[in-house]
Design an enzyme around this catalytic site. Structure first.
Site, PDB file in Angstrom:
ATOM      1  N   ASP A 135       0.850  -1.198   0.000  1.00 21.97           N
ATOM      2  CA  ASP A 135       0.000   0.000   0.000  1.00 21.97           C
ATOM      3  C   ASP A 135       0.882   1.243   0.000  1.00 21.97           C
ATOM      4  O   ASP A 135       2.006   1.216   0.500  1.00 21.97           O
ATOM      5  CB  ASP A 135      -0.853   0.047   1.277  1.00 21.97           C
ATOM      6  CG  ASP A 135      -2.107  -0.806   1.174  1.00 21.97           C
ATOM      7  OD1 ASP A 135      -2.423  -1.314   0.087  1.00 21.97           O
ATOM      8  OD2 ASP A 135      -2.785  -0.966   2.214  1.00 21.97           O
ATOM      9  N   ARG A 187      -1.297  -0.733  -8.644  1.00 19.00           N
ATOM     10  CA  ARG A 187      -2.640  -0.261  -8.313  1.00 19.00           C
ATOM     11  C   ARG A 187      -2.615   1.266  -8.423  1.00 19.00           C
ATOM     12  O   ARG A 187      -1.750   1.901  -7.833  1.00 19.00           O
ATOM     13  CB  ARG A 187      -2.997  -0.683  -6.888  1.00 19.00           C
ATOM     14  CG  ARG A 187      -4.374  -0.205  -6.459  1.00 19.00           C
ATOM     15  CD  ARG A 187      -4.553  -0.241  -4.951  1.00 19.00           C
ATOM     16  NE  ARG A 187      -4.308  -1.538  -4.374  1.00 19.00           N
ATOM     17  CZ  ARG A 187      -3.989  -1.704  -3.076  1.00 19.00           C
ATOM     18  NH1 ARG A 187      -3.896  -0.674  -2.266  1.00 19.00           N
ATOM     19  NH2 ARG A 187      -3.767  -2.898  -2.606  1.00 19.00           N
ATOM     20  N   THR A 229     -10.810   2.377  -8.022  1.00 19.92           N
ATOM     21  CA  THR A 229     -11.644   3.572  -7.848  1.00 19.92           C
ATOM     22  C   THR A 229     -13.108   3.160  -7.852  1.00 19.92           C
ATOM     23  O   THR A 229     -13.453   2.093  -8.393  1.00 19.92           O
ATOM     24  CB  THR A 229     -11.380   4.587  -8.983  1.00 19.92           C
ATOM     25  OG1 THR A 229     -12.169   5.756  -8.751  1.00 19.92           O
ATOM     26  CG2 THR A 229     -11.707   4.044 -10.358  1.00 19.92           C
TER      27      THR A 229
HETATM   28  P1  FDA Z   1     -13.903   9.644  -5.618  1.00 18.57           P
HETATM   29  O1  FDA Z   1     -13.507  10.004  -4.237  1.00 18.57           O
HETATM   30  O2  FDA Z   1     -13.876  10.685  -6.669  1.00 18.57           O
HETATM   31  O3  FDA Z   1     -15.329   8.985  -5.548  1.00 18.57           O
HETATM   32  C1  FDA Z   1     -15.995   8.463  -6.692  1.00 18.57           C
HETATM   33  C2  FDA Z   1     -17.383   8.000  -6.282  1.00 18.57           C
HETATM   34  O4  FDA Z   1     -17.285   6.923  -5.340  1.00 18.57           O
HETATM   35  C3  FDA Z   1     -18.202   9.100  -5.616  1.00 18.57           C
HETATM   36  O5  FDA Z   1     -19.535   8.976  -6.035  1.00 18.57           O
HETATM   37  C4  FDA Z   1     -18.061   8.779  -4.148  1.00 18.57           C
HETATM   38  O6  FDA Z   1     -19.181   9.230  -3.430  1.00 18.57           O
HETATM   39  C5  FDA Z   1     -17.951   7.248  -4.143  1.00 18.57           C
HETATM   40  N1  FDA Z   1     -17.112   6.866  -2.979  1.00 18.57           N
HETATM   41  C6  FDA Z   1     -15.790   7.046  -2.856  1.00 18.57           C
HETATM   42  N2  FDA Z   1     -15.360   6.634  -1.647  1.00 18.57           N
HETATM   43  C7  FDA Z   1     -16.467   6.204  -0.997  1.00 18.57           C
HETATM   44  C8  FDA Z   1     -16.702   5.689   0.296  1.00 18.57           C
HETATM   45  N3  FDA Z   1     -15.719   5.540   1.178  1.00 18.57           N
HETATM   46  N4  FDA Z   1     -17.972   5.354   0.620  1.00 18.57           N
HETATM   47  C9  FDA Z   1     -18.976   5.497  -0.258  1.00 18.57           C
HETATM   48  N5  FDA Z   1     -18.814   5.992  -1.492  1.00 18.57           N
HETATM   49  C10 FDA Z   1     -17.583   6.346  -1.865  1.00 18.57           C
HETATM   50  N6  FDA Z   1      -5.305   5.297  -1.056  1.00 18.57           N
HETATM   51  C11 FDA Z   1      -4.015   5.495  -0.727  1.00 18.57           C
HETATM   52  O7  FDA Z   1      -3.602   6.636  -0.477  1.00 18.57           O
HETATM   53  N7  FDA Z   1      -3.164   4.421  -0.676  1.00 18.57           N
HETATM   54  C12 FDA Z   1      -3.563   3.154  -0.971  1.00 18.57           C
HETATM   55  O8  FDA Z   1      -2.749   2.213  -0.919  1.00 18.57           O
HETATM   56  C13 FDA Z   1      -4.917   2.944  -1.324  1.00 18.57           C
HETATM   57  N8  FDA Z   1      -5.393   1.700  -1.625  1.00 18.57           N
HETATM   58  C14 FDA Z   1      -6.673   1.567  -2.126  1.00 18.57           C
HETATM   59  C15 FDA Z   1      -7.113   0.318  -2.586  1.00 18.57           C
HETATM   60  C16 FDA Z   1      -8.359   0.213  -3.194  1.00 18.57           C
HETATM   61  C17 FDA Z   1      -8.805  -1.123  -3.708  1.00 18.57           C
HETATM   62  C18 FDA Z   1      -9.193   1.368  -3.329  1.00 18.57           C
HETATM   63  C19 FDA Z   1     -10.525   1.288  -4.021  1.00 18.57           C
HETATM   64  C20 FDA Z   1      -8.774   2.578  -2.834  1.00 18.57           C
HETATM   65  C21 FDA Z   1      -7.534   2.694  -2.214  1.00 18.57           C
HETATM   66  N9  FDA Z   1      -7.105   3.911  -1.710  1.00 18.57           N
HETATM   67  C22 FDA Z   1      -5.782   4.063  -1.354  1.00 18.57           C
HETATM   68  C23 FDA Z   1      -8.077   5.018  -1.485  1.00 18.57           C
HETATM   69  C24 FDA Z   1      -8.114   5.994  -2.647  1.00 18.57           C
HETATM   70  O9  FDA Z   1      -6.947   6.761  -2.665  1.00 18.57           O
HETATM   71  C25 FDA Z   1      -9.337   6.926  -2.555  1.00 18.57           C
HETATM   72  O10 FDA Z   1      -9.264   7.655  -1.370  1.00 18.57           O
HETATM   73  C26 FDA Z   1     -10.666   6.202  -2.598  1.00 18.57           C
HETATM   74  O11 FDA Z   1     -10.651   5.164  -3.524  1.00 18.57           O
HETATM   75  C27 FDA Z   1     -11.807   7.175  -2.990  1.00 18.57           C
HETATM   76  O12 FDA Z   1     -11.601   7.698  -4.258  1.00 18.57           O
HETATM   77  P2  FDA Z   1     -12.346   7.192  -5.591  1.00 18.57           P
HETATM   78  O13 FDA Z   1     -11.289   6.834  -6.556  1.00 18.57           O
HETATM   79  O14 FDA Z   1     -13.303   6.120  -5.312  1.00 18.57           O
HETATM   80  O15 FDA Z   1     -13.014   8.488  -6.196  1.00 18.57           O
END
Ligand code: FDA
Length: 310
Positions: A135, A187, A229
């Site tokens: 991570d 990732r 994402t």
């Molecule tokens: P964004 O925040 O733009 O959200 C897109 C949509 O998804 C929106 O509609 C939002 O409401 C919905 N959504 C997002 N998060 C949600 C939640 N918690 N609950 C409900 N709805 C939600 N970060 C990091 O710094 N280091 C890491 O190693 C990792 N590892 C990791 C693994 C995996 C499998 C995932 C999916 C994510 C991570 N992350 C991470 C977290 C990542 O950096 C980020 O904070 C989250 O994925 C939220 O961003 P989105 O890409 O989903 O987009």
């Protein structure tokens, strides 16, 4: 911009000791939406349940920076136990590890303890035909994490170890280019930490644009990409990009967090895409839980309502 202000506010408030104490006391019931249990059995049961829907698992024992070598070694032993338990249960030992939790930054016999423990963990995963994703944490750890990833990839092979790049950091495009010689399994995430504007893009539109750019570049270079994402627009664009460039569905996968957008996870899996859920478990759930709350305003309402209900 509003998203960034909200995220900053939640991460700042959740860092206060009294908030942490309150949520730790009352919040476990609520945290279970995002955390698969406090023990390894719960996490393995969650993987098996998701498998029935064609969704793969990525196990994560919750834990972050520890200052003592004993604690770091103890944590690494628990990760080894997780790999043994997954293998024994017939589940592929695919797991994520934060190097700060296994001793990164602490020196033992002239070597970084994080790397010593990561070698044990990746070695065990390799023995079982599994995979470890390192991570990515906050920006002061990026250099060391990428250096240690390179060492591990050279020792154990990129089919057994990968890492994460965060699109909100200005440096990430260069980091991705610099790793290309390894053809790594990466990732790509937007980034979840509270970072200063000197290192991370403050505007969400820029973070999203950078995200697309990184995924496309990694795909075009012929590397395996974990598109991590919940952003439906990005997911649609990635599908179209892959189709337009003749990139097969087995050259990438979508990854989402346990308890978030289960509908979308199922829909993608049913459409023949590889989907993997990140399944955290363990007693140290508070920092992980706080970051999930910071990602979406609706989640804070979920917490407040739940706590008011008692
Ligand atoms: P964004 O925040 O733009 O959200 C897109 C949509 O998804 C929106 O509609 C939002 O409401 C919905 N959504 C997002 N998060 C949600 C939640 N918690 N609950 C409900 N709805 C939600 N970060 C990091 O710094 N280091 C890491 O190693 C990792 N590892 C990791 C693994 C995996 C499998 C995932 C999916 C994510 C991570 N992350 C991470 C977290 C990542 O950096 C980020 O904070 C989250 O994925 C939220 O961003 P989105 O890409 O989903 O987009």
């Amino acid at each position: 911009m509003i998203d960034q202000i909200y995220r900053k506010a939640v991460l700042t408030v959740s860092g206060q000791k009294f908030v942490e104490d309150l949520v730790r006391k009352q919040g476990w019931g609520l945290a279970q939406r995002f955390v698969a249990g406090e023990e390894v059995d719960g996490a393995i049961a969650a993987v098996k349940e998701l498998q029935t829907e064609g969704i793969l698992g990525n196990l994560d024992l919750l834990g972050e920076f520890v200052a003592s070598p004993d604690k770091a070694n103890e944590f690494a032993d628990k990760v080894l136990h997780l790999l043994d338990a997954a293998h024994a249960a017939g589940v592929m030992p695919y797991a994520s590890v934060k190097l700060s939790a296994v001793g990164q930054g602490q020196t033992v016999d002239g070597q970084d303890l994080g790397l010593i423990n990561a070698r044990r963990i990746v070695g065990k995963a390799k023995e079982y035909g599994g995979f470890i994703c390192l991570d990515m944490e906050d920006h002061p750890r990026v250099d060391q994490t990428l250096e240690q990833f390179r060492i591990l990839a050279q020792e154990f092979g990129t089919q057994h170890v990968g890492t994460v790049l965060q699109s909100y950091l200005y440096r990430t495009e260069e980091d991705r280019n610099s790793l290309d010689d390894l053809h790594p399994n990466l990732r790509i995430v937007k980034g979840a930490y509270l970072e200063p504007e000197s290192v991370a893009m403050p505007d969400k539109a820029d973070v999203d644009a950078s995200y697309r750019k990184l995924v496309y570049a990694h795909m075009k270079a012929g590397n395996y990409v974990n598109v991590a994402t919940h952003d439906e627009n990005i997911i649609e664009d990635v599908k179209h990009f892959a189709l337009a460039h003749g990139i097969e569905k087995d050259a990438y996968e979508f990854q989402m967090l346990y308890g978030v957008r289960r509908d979308l996870q199922r829909e993608l899996a049913a459409a023949g895409y590889r989907v993997r859920a990140y399944i955290p478990y363990g007693r140290d759930w508070y920092p992980y839980f706080s970051r999930r709350i910071a990602e979406r305003p609706a989640n804070v309402m979920f917490i407040l309502k739940g706590m008011l209900k008692g």
